[in-house]
Scaffold this motif. Sequence first.
Motif, PDB file in Angstrom:
ATOM      1  N   GLY A 136       9.649   7.473  -6.754  1.00  0.00           N
ATOM      2  CA  GLY A 136       8.982   6.253  -6.304  1.00  0.00           C
ATOM      3  C   GLY A 136       7.758   6.548  -5.466  1.00  0.00           C
ATOM      4  N   ALA A 137       7.016   5.486  -5.190  1.00  0.00           N
ATOM      5  CA  ALA A 137       5.794   5.559  -4.387  1.00  0.00           C
ATOM      6  C   ALA A 137       5.958   4.688  -3.158  1.00  0.00           C
ATOM      7  CB  ALA A 137       4.590   5.094  -5.200  1.00  0.00           C
ATOM      8  N   TYR A 138       5.371   5.138  -2.044  1.00  0.00           N
ATOM      9  CA  TYR A 138       5.572   4.462  -0.769  1.00  0.00           C
ATOM     10  C   TYR A 138       4.266   4.377   0.012  1.00  0.00           C
ATOM     11  CZ  TYR A 138      10.528   5.103  -1.652  1.00  0.00           C
ATOM     12  OH  TYR A 138      11.773   5.070  -2.220  1.00  0.00           O
ATOM     13  N   LEU A 139       4.227   3.392   0.889  1.00  0.00           N
ATOM     14  CA  LEU A 139       3.111   3.203   1.809  1.00  0.00           C
ATOM     15  C   LEU A 139       3.634   3.313   3.225  1.00  0.00           C
ATOM     16  CD1 LEU A 139       0.224   2.290   2.593  1.00  0.00           C
ATOM     17  CD2 LEU A 139       1.000  -0.073   2.295  1.00  0.00           C
ATOM     18  N   GLY A 140       2.955   4.114   4.040  1.00  0.00           N
ATOM     19  CA  GLY A 140       3.338   4.263   5.432  1.00  0.00           C
ATOM     20  C   GLY A 140       2.127   4.380   6.326  1.00  0.00           C
ATOM     21  N   VAL A 141       2.369   4.460   7.620  1.00  0.00           N
ATOM     22  CA  VAL A 141       1.317   4.635   8.619  1.00  0.00           C
ATOM     23  C   VAL A 141       1.070   6.131   8.795  1.00  0.00           C
ATOM     24  CG1 VAL A 141       0.690   4.258  11.043  1.00  0.00           C
ATOM     25  CG2 VAL A 141       1.950   2.500   9.782  1.00  0.00           C
ATOM     26  N   PRO A 142      -0.186   6.580   8.846  1.00  0.00           N
ATOM     27  CA  PRO A 142      -0.444   8.008   9.008  1.00  0.00           C
ATOM     28  C   PRO A 142       0.309   8.610  10.194  1.00  0.00           C
ATOM     29  CG  PRO A 142      -2.485   6.872   8.498  1.00  0.00           C
ATOM     30  CD  PRO A 142      -1.430   5.804   8.691  1.00  0.00           C
ATOM     31  N   GLY A 143       0.998   9.713   9.930  1.00  0.00           N
ATOM     32  CA  GLY A 143       1.795  10.371  10.959  1.00  0.00           C
ATOM     33  C   GLY A 143       3.218   9.857  11.043  1.00  0.00           C
ATOM     34  N   LYS A 144       3.488   8.714  10.396  1.00  0.00           N
ATOM     35  CA  LYS A 144       4.829   8.125  10.451  1.00  0.00           C
ATOM     36  C   LYS A 144       5.338   7.794   9.053  1.00  0.00           C
ATOM     37  CE  LYS A 144       3.978   6.040  14.998  1.00  0.00           C
ATOM     38  NZ  LYS A 144       3.966   4.778  15.794  1.00  0.00           N
ATOM     39  N   GLU A 145       4.818   8.516   8.046  1.00  0.00           N
ATOM     40  CA  GLU A 145       5.110   8.151   6.663  1.00  0.00           C
ATOM     41  C   GLU A 145       6.580   8.313   6.295  1.00  0.00           C
ATOM     42  OE1 GLU A 145       0.990  10.032   6.936  1.00  0.00           O
ATOM     43  OE2 GLU A 145       3.029  10.554   7.588  1.00  0.00           O
ATOM     44  N   ARG A 146       7.269   9.228   6.959  1.00  0.00           N
ATOM     45  CA  ARG A 146       8.669   9.498   6.617  1.00  0.00           C
ATOM     46  C   ARG A 146       9.637   8.617   7.393  1.00  0.00           C
ATOM     47  NH1 ARG A 146      10.095  12.407   2.423  1.00  0.00           N
ATOM     48  NH2 ARG A 146      10.475  14.556   2.981  1.00  0.00           N
ATOM     49  N   GLU A 147       9.090   7.800   8.278  1.00  0.00           N
ATOM     50  CA  GLU A 147       9.947   6.922   9.072  1.00  0.00           C
ATOM     51  C   GLU A 147      10.192   5.614   8.337  1.00  0.00           C
ATOM     52  OE1 GLU A 147       8.237   6.366  12.919  1.00  0.00           O
ATOM     53  OE2 GLU A 147       7.960   8.504  13.280  1.00  0.00           O
ATOM     54  N   GLU A 148      11.298   4.982   8.610  1.00  0.00           N
ATOM     55  CA  GLU A 148      11.587   3.654   8.076  1.00  0.00           C
ATOM     56  C   GLU A 148      11.109   2.604   9.082  1.00  0.00           C
ATOM     57  OE1 GLU A 148      12.551   3.240   5.131  1.00  0.00           O
ATOM     58  OE2 GLU A 148      13.359   5.212   4.597  1.00  0.00           O
ATOM     59  N   PRO A 149      10.705   1.395   8.675  1.00  0.00           N
ATOM     60  CA  PRO A 149      10.646   0.990   7.268  1.00  0.00           C
ATOM     61  C   PRO A 149       9.343   1.429   6.608  1.00  0.00           C
ATOM     62  CG  PRO A 149      10.058  -0.864   8.655  1.00  0.00           C
ATOM     63  CD  PRO A 149      10.393   0.271   9.592  1.00  0.00           C
ATOM     64  N   ARG A 150       9.474   1.905   5.385  1.00  0.00           N
ATOM     65  CA  ARG A 150       8.311   2.158   4.547  1.00  0.00           C
ATOM     66  C   ARG A 150       8.273   1.084   3.463  1.00  0.00           C
ATOM     67  NH1 ARG A 150       9.612   7.763   2.112  1.00  0.00           N
ATOM     68  NH2 ARG A 150      11.626   6.724   1.979  1.00  0.00           N
ATOM     69  N   GLU A 151       7.100   0.837   2.962  1.00  0.00           N
ATOM     70  CA  GLU A 151       6.962  -0.149   1.895  1.00  0.00           C
ATOM     71  C   GLU A 151       7.033   0.553   0.545  1.00  0.00           C
ATOM     72  OE1 GLU A 151       3.654  -3.264   0.077  1.00  0.00           O
ATOM     73  OE2 GLU A 151       3.381  -2.414   2.082  1.00  0.00           O
ATOM     74  N   ARG A 152       7.995   0.169  -0.264  1.00  0.00           N
ATOM     75  CA  ARG A 152       8.068   0.699  -1.632  1.00  0.00           C
ATOM     76  C   ARG A 152       6.978   0.011  -2.451  1.00  0.00           C
ATOM     77  NH1 ARG A 152      12.294   3.022  -4.926  1.00  0.00           N
ATOM     78  NH2 ARG A 152      11.263   3.635  -6.873  1.00  0.00           N
ATOM     79  N   LEU A 153       6.175   0.789  -3.124  1.00  0.00           N
ATOM     80  CA  LEU A 153       5.043   0.235  -3.845  1.00  0.00           C
ATOM     81  C   LEU A 153       5.438  -0.167  -5.259  1.00  0.00           C
ATOM     82  CD1 LEU A 153       2.168   2.659  -2.757  1.00  0.00           C
ATOM     83  CD2 LEU A 153       2.829   0.460  -1.769  1.00  0.00           C
ATOM     84  N   ARG A 154       4.927  -1.324  -5.669  1.00  0.00           N
ATOM     85  CA  ARG A 154       5.106  -1.825  -7.028  1.00  0.00           C
ATOM     86  C   ARG A 154       3.790  -2.413  -7.492  1.00  0.00           C
ATOM     87  NH1 ARG A 154       9.974   0.181  -8.844  1.00  0.00           N
ATOM     88  NH2 ARG A 154      11.656  -0.306  -7.393  1.00  0.00           N
ATOM     89  N   CYS A 155       3.344  -2.005  -8.667  1.00  0.00           N
ATOM     90  CA  CYS A 155       2.127  -2.614  -9.186  1.00  0.00           C
ATOM     91  C   CYS A 155       2.421  -4.054  -9.601  1.00  0.00           C
ATOM     92  CB  CYS A 155       1.576  -1.809 -10.361  1.00  0.00           C
ATOM     93  SG  CYS A 155       2.703  -1.603 -11.735  1.00  0.00           S
ATOM     94  N   ARG A 156       1.373  -4.839  -9.732  1.00  0.00           N
ATOM     95  CA  ARG A 156       1.537  -6.238 -10.130  1.00  0.00           C
ATOM     96  C   ARG A 156       2.085  -6.340 -11.559  1.00  0.00           C
ATOM     97  NH1 ARG A 156      -1.171 -10.631  -7.918  1.00  0.00           N
ATOM     98  NH2 ARG A 156      -2.243 -10.184  -5.954  1.00  0.00           N
ATOM     99  N   PRO A 157       2.827  -7.416 -11.852  1.00  0.00           N
ATOM    100  CA  PRO A 157       3.142  -7.683 -13.260  1.00  0.00           C
ATOM    101  C   PRO A 157       1.849  -7.863 -14.043  1.00  0.00           C
ATOM    102  CG  PRO A 157       4.446  -9.075 -11.789  1.00  0.00           C
ATOM    103  CD  PRO A 157       3.412  -8.406 -10.936  1.00  0.00           C
ATOM    104  N   ALA A 158       1.864  -7.454 -15.283  1.00  0.00           N
ATOM    105  CA  ALA A 158       0.637  -7.465 -16.077  1.00  0.00           C
ATOM    106  C   ALA A 158       0.152  -8.883 -16.329  1.00  0.00           C
ATOM    107  CB  ALA A 158       0.867  -6.756 -17.399  1.00  0.00           C
ATOM    108  N   PRO A 159      -1.096  -9.195 -15.944  1.00  0.00           N
ATOM    109  CA  PRO A 159      -1.687 -10.462 -16.337  1.00  0.00           C
ATOM    110  C   PRO A 159      -2.305 -10.341 -17.726  1.00  0.00           C
ATOM    111  CG  PRO A 159      -3.245  -9.270 -15.004  1.00  0.00           C
ATOM    112  CD  PRO A 159      -2.017  -8.381 -15.137  1.00  0.00           C
ATOM    113  N   ALA A 160      -2.723 -11.467 -18.284  1.00  0.00           N
ATOM    114  CA  ALA A 160      -3.557 -11.406 -19.475  1.00  0.00           C
ATOM    115  C   ALA A 160      -4.856 -10.698 -19.122  1.00  0.00           C
ATOM    116  CB  ALA A 160      -3.829 -12.814 -19.995  1.00  0.00           C
ATOM    117  N   LEU A 161      -5.471 -10.057 -20.100  1.00  0.00           N
ATOM    118  CA  LEU A 161      -6.687  -9.297 -19.839  1.00  0.00           C
ATOM    119  C   LEU A 161      -7.747 -10.161 -19.179  1.00  0.00           C
ATOM    120  CD1 LEU A 161      -8.180  -6.591 -20.154  1.00  0.00           C
ATOM    121  CD2 LEU A 161      -8.937  -7.389 -22.409  1.00  0.00           C
ATOM    122  N   ASP A 162      -7.861 -11.408 -19.596  1.00  0.00           N
ATOM    123  CA  ASP A 162      -8.923 -12.250 -19.034  1.00  0.00           C
ATOM    124  C   ASP A 162      -8.628 -12.715 -17.612  1.00  0.00           C
ATOM    125  OD1 ASP A 162      -6.988 -14.192 -19.483  1.00  0.00           O
ATOM    126  OD2 ASP A 162      -8.223 -15.413 -20.815  1.00  0.00           O
TER     127      ASP A 162
END
Length: 275
Positions: A136-162
């Motif tokens: 998985g992929a995560y977002l954290g604060v620099p220097g505290k990336e391994r601490e909880e809570p971290r945000e689990r990253l999810r890309c957006r559901p696919a929209p139509a191209l337009d």
Amino acid sequence: MTDPLTTELLDVALEAARRAGELLRDGRPADLGVAATKTSPIDVVTEMDLAAEKLITDFLAERRPDDGVLGEEGASTEGSSGVHWVIDPIDGTVNYLYGLPSWAVSIAAERDGETVVGVVTAPMRRETYHAVLGGGAYLGVPGKEREEPRERLRCRPAPALDQALVGTGFGYRTERRVGQAEVVRALLPTVRDIRRGGSAAIDLCDVACGRLDGYYERGLNPWDFAAGALIAREAGALTGGRPGIPASGELVVAAPPGLFEPLQRLLDELGAWHD
């Protein structure tokens, strides 16, 4: 079970990125100027690019002396461990030169040719994105990336191209920029809008975060996208180049399934891979 080596590589990458990010944020000279140019007069290197790469490579040599290294500013060693580091000390150097906030330190670790760890730290955003292959992929604060809570990253559901918000970037050679402008001219009427942030690593992480629906660019180097592409994939995106071809300097495309395929096909038809 977590692989101890991968855990070690992630910890090393996070610490190296943190140190380099702090150097770049806190040590930026008020009179920062161009130290050298590369592919064109507008493809610049600053003294801080060089200092940050040295900091990172010195740290890696201390912690992982048998590993190989490839850095944007010239670091290159083969190593004997099967681990290879791919480093961009400042992705978004022109942004950094001008005092714009969209720049990052990008560090990836490859094991036997496969990217297994990716770290992108954006100090002016106070964000560090990181991923481990299969973890998985995560977002954290620099220097505290391994601490909880971290945000689990999810890309957006696919929209139509337009309805897709798509990021891109441009090369530094005039002939390539002319071709890229033609692709943008043709693509813009078919999507919601196009953004140009100036850092490929951050753009790929923005796909992972759902801040962009998709991203494409021609002319990237391995250090530009190695870490960000892993982060995007671990957040659910697909990455590639032309149809059936992996991401490379020819073309990098990233988007969630359902958007990736039509965006990739359209870019191929438009010749986004061709100068």
